[in-house]
Design an enzyme around this catalytic site. Structure first.
Site: not given
Ligand code: THU
Length: 130
Positions: A42-44, A53, A55, A86, A89
């Site tokens: 994940n990259i915010e 996310c 995935e 999520c 995804c």
């Molecule tokens: N996130 C994912 O990368 N994959 C998931 O299936 C659930 C959530 C990440 C998104 C965000 O950066 C952090 O988790 C919190 O929601």
């Protein structure tokens, strides 16, 4: 590749996450039909909704390399519970990877395997556009 190995790859991919806001690290490892591996994390973003996310990063990495056929994806986080993909995804995996096995890994490295169609039944797909 056995699913415990794929789980290890997702755990390694988790180290590449960039989650400065949530501090929730997620890694994904996507296995192609030809046993090639594509990783994601994940990259915010400071504009939170632009976060991507783990995935989807993995799926888009694989598509960039021309991959179209997949077997399984492992997903790892540091949480005690299994980290399910999520909703967004689930749609992307269903549409771009098909009904693959989804291997969720918890912090004890236990795994839980579900079919994507169990996570997203009655999915929208390209056939609905015809
Ligand atoms: N996130 C994912 O990368 N994959 C998931 O299936 C659930 C959530 C990440 C998104 C965000 O950066 C952090 O988790 C919190 O929601």
């Amino acid at each position: 590749m056995v699913y415990t190995q794929l789980a290890e790859e997702a755990i390694k991919a988790k180290l590449k996450a960039h989650p400065p806001y949530s501090n929730f690290h997620v890694g994904a490892a996507l296995l192609t039909e030809n046993n090639k591996l594509y990783l994601g994390a994940n990259i915010e973003n400071s504009s939170y909704s632009l976060t991507i996310c783990a995935e989807r990063t993995a799926v888009f990495n694989a598509y960039l390399e021309g991959e179209r056929k997949f077997k399984a994806m492992a997903i790892a986080s540091d949480a005690p519970d299994f980290c399910p993909p999520c909703g967004a995804c689930r749609q992307v995996i269903s549409d771009l990877c098909g009904n693959i096995d989804v291997i969720m890994v918890n912090h004890k490295k236990e795994i839980k395997v579900l079919k994507l169609s169990d996570l997203l039944p009655f999915a929208f797909g390209d056939e609905n556009l015809r």
